[in-house]
Design an enzyme around this catalytic site. Structure first.
Site, short mmCIF file in Angstrom:
data_model
loop_
_atom_site.label_atom_id
_atom_site.label_comp_id
_atom_site.label_asym_id
_atom_site.label_seq_id
_atom_site.Cartn_x
_atom_site.Cartn_y
_atom_site.Cartn_z
N ALA A 1 40.33 44.63 39.63
CA ALA A 1 39.64 43.75 40.46
C ALA A 1 39.99 42.40 40.03
O ALA A 1 40.79 41.92 38.78
CB ALA A 1 38.14 43.15 39.43
N LYS B 1 39.14 47.61 35.28
CA LYS B 1 40.24 46.23 34.53
C LYS B 1 39.92 44.82 35.62
O LYS B 1 40.24 44.92 36.49
CB LYS B 1 42.37 46.75 34.65
CG LYS B 1 42.75 46.07 34.18
CD LYS B 1 44.62 45.51 34.65
CE LYS B 1 44.11 44.80 35.56
NZ LYS B 1 43.70 43.47 35.43
N SER C 1 46.39 40.65 46.02
CA SER C 1 47.70 41.16 46.60
C SER C 1 47.91 41.86 47.31
O SER C 1 48.55 42.65 47.11
CB SER C 1 48.48 39.85 45.44
OG SER C 1 49.42 40.49 44.71
N CYS D 1 39.96 35.70 49.84
CA CYS D 1 40.68 36.56 51.29
C CYS D 1 39.94 36.18 52.58
O CYS D 1 40.10 36.98 53.58
CB CYS D 1 41.09 38.02 50.78
SG CYS D 1 39.41 38.85 51.15
#
Length: 488
Positions: free
Chosen positions: A150, A176, A229, A284
């Site tokens: 995440a 994570k 990303s 995003c």
């Protein structure tokens, strides 16, 4: 630093001190204060969590679906009771203002609510007669141990896309979280445990490359959900797929907003300001590029510049603050470098956010660059900051062509009251999530978060029915039952 608390991993229902000697500071980006330290855990710790999760899966997957759903309902109620505490934790470690943090908490709760519908979502389908005395039924089963990776920008909402649904459907989970925003997850773990989740079903391992590689390579883990990303998402997808895992990787974006001549000027400016500069542009679904028809451009841009210059910048915990900090100093420096690159390549800087007048924290103010062209770096790259590029266009067709040149295709918006224009936009734009007269077209939990092109790697998206398919296997059972002996 001796008095700074060191966070622990959560494995098998216990907080376990990491075996690593590497810790990173967790910083309040508005003040620079060190909040705690997070372990950069070892591969061995991830592997240990995988073994525990596999053992827990054997029991949890056999729990009746309605009983699993009741745990999710209890979790949802606890989240509601702790909404304000959760929102303040988000603002403390992420920097977004409290109003935005409260909105994020609400979105997380809605995802848990959707997951609590597991008894319906797990249903298969059947056909009573596919041939003489032959029937067929399709059953859903959980896939096993699932890994989640995440990001920092939505420390509650994005993990809640992942683990509540996966767990409700009978899987166990290893998460994570971002090492930049780990505190919120501590509280979520506490509340999920209080809701009655058995030990080992949900595990949290903090870390970096070693933990990510462990999730992608460990044979116990059957599926991986990632948000982050583009470069990392590409790596996650290729590596996980090469190791025969299901992978969904939600990655970068460069969302375009189209403003047509008939748009409501005041409403459009308000929406664009919120979409471009809310959450410091670190989302995003942020508006990164505005393409505006020439006939309305001067009036629209004058109003937009004025509104941007009046945005209140500061600590998200303070009343009236709209724009908080970017997450780290390196993000601040990177953003300033992009702004200067844009000017160097010929863009006109009409609102300059490089200097905010704040003496502490990692702030970038609202920034508007006009006369941008599609060969400029600031148009091509995902900047992930409160930086807005503006392009003037002759008409809707040109605006759509400009947007479709981007390698990314997460979201796109249009402001107009022309039904034909809206239909043209819907049919011709390359993007998975569209907004009409709104600035951030993020779908609700029961619809997929459906980016296209380089914004997504995989087949099944997060949320909605896609997430049910992602976290379950299907078995089709074909059976013959002769009615011989029962004839009338």
């Amino acid at each position: 630093m001796a008095d700074v608390r060191k966070l622990k991993n959560y494995i098998d229902g216990e907080w376990v001190e990491s075996k690593t000697d590497k810790y990173e500071d967790v910083i309040n980006p508005a003040t620079g204060e060190v909040l705690c330290q997070v372990p950069i855990s070892t591969r061995a710790e991830l592997d240990q969590a995988a073994v525990i999760a596999e053992q827990a899966f054997e029991k949890w997957s056999q729990v009746a679906v309605p009983r699993r759903a009741r745990v999710l309902f209890s979790f949802q109620q606890l989240l509601i009771q702790h909404k304000e505490e959760l929102a303040r934790l988000i603002t403390l470690e992420n920097g977004k203002n409290l109003s935005e943090a409260r909105g994020e908490v609400q979105r997380g709760i809605e995802n848990v609510e959707f997951a609590a519908g597991a008894p319906t979502l797990m249903m298969g389908d059947s056909l009573a007669s596919i041939a003489t005395d032959v029937e067929a039924a399709n059953y859903r089963y959980p896939v096993g141990v699932v890994g989640g990776i995440a990001p920092f920008n939505f420390p509650m909402m994005v993990p809640c896309w992942m683990f509540p649904m996966a767990i409700a459907l009978g899987n166990s989970f290893i998460l994570k979280p971002s090492e930049r925003t780990p505190l919120l997850m501590e509280k979520l773990v506490e509340l999920f445990s209080e809701a009655g989740l058995p030990k080992g079903v949900f595990n949290v391992v903090y870390g970096a490359h070693d933990v990510v590689n462990g999730i992608l390579e460990n044979e116990i883990i059957k599926a991986v959900s990632f948000v982050g990303s583009k470069p990392v998402g590409e790596y996650v997808y290729k590596t996980g797929s090469a190791n025969l895992k299901r992978v969904q990787a939600l990655t970068g974006a460069k969302n375009h907003t189209i403003v047509l001549n008939d748009a409501d000027l005041e409403d459009t400016v308000t929406n664009v300001i919120s979409a471009a500069f809310g959450s410091a542009g670190e989302r995003c679904m942020a508006c990164a590029v505005v393409t505006v028809e020439e006939d309305i451009a001067d009036e629209f841009l004058e109003a937009l510049r004025t509104a941007a210059k009046n945005v209140k910048i500061g600590n998200g915990l303070d009343d009236g603050v709209f724009l908080g900090p970017v997450i780290r100093e390196e993000n601040q420096k990177r953003t300033i470098a992009y702004i200067e690159k844009g000017v160097e390549e010929g863009a006109k800087l009409t609102v300059d956010g490089r200097e905010t007048g704040l003496s502490e924290g990692h702030f970038v103010g609202p920034t508007i660059l006009e006369d941008v062209t599609t060969d400029m770096t600031i148009w091509k790259d995902e900047i992930f900051a409160p930086v807005l590029s503006v392009i003037r266009v002759k008409n809707l067709q040109e605006a759509v062509r400009v947007a479709n040149l981007s390698e990314f295709a997460n979201g796109a918006c249009i402001f107009t009251n022309n039904a034909k224009a809206i239909r043209y936009f819907r049919e011709k734009i390359d993007a998975g999530m569209l907004g009409v007269n709104l600035g951030v077209p993020a779908p609700m939990a029961f619809f997929p978060f459906s980016g296209w092109k380089s914004s997504f790697y995989g087949t099944l998206h997060a949320n909605g029915k896609d997430s049910v398919d992602f976290y379950t296997h299907k078995k089709v059972v074909t059976a013959r039952y002769s009615l011989k002996g029962y004839e009338e």
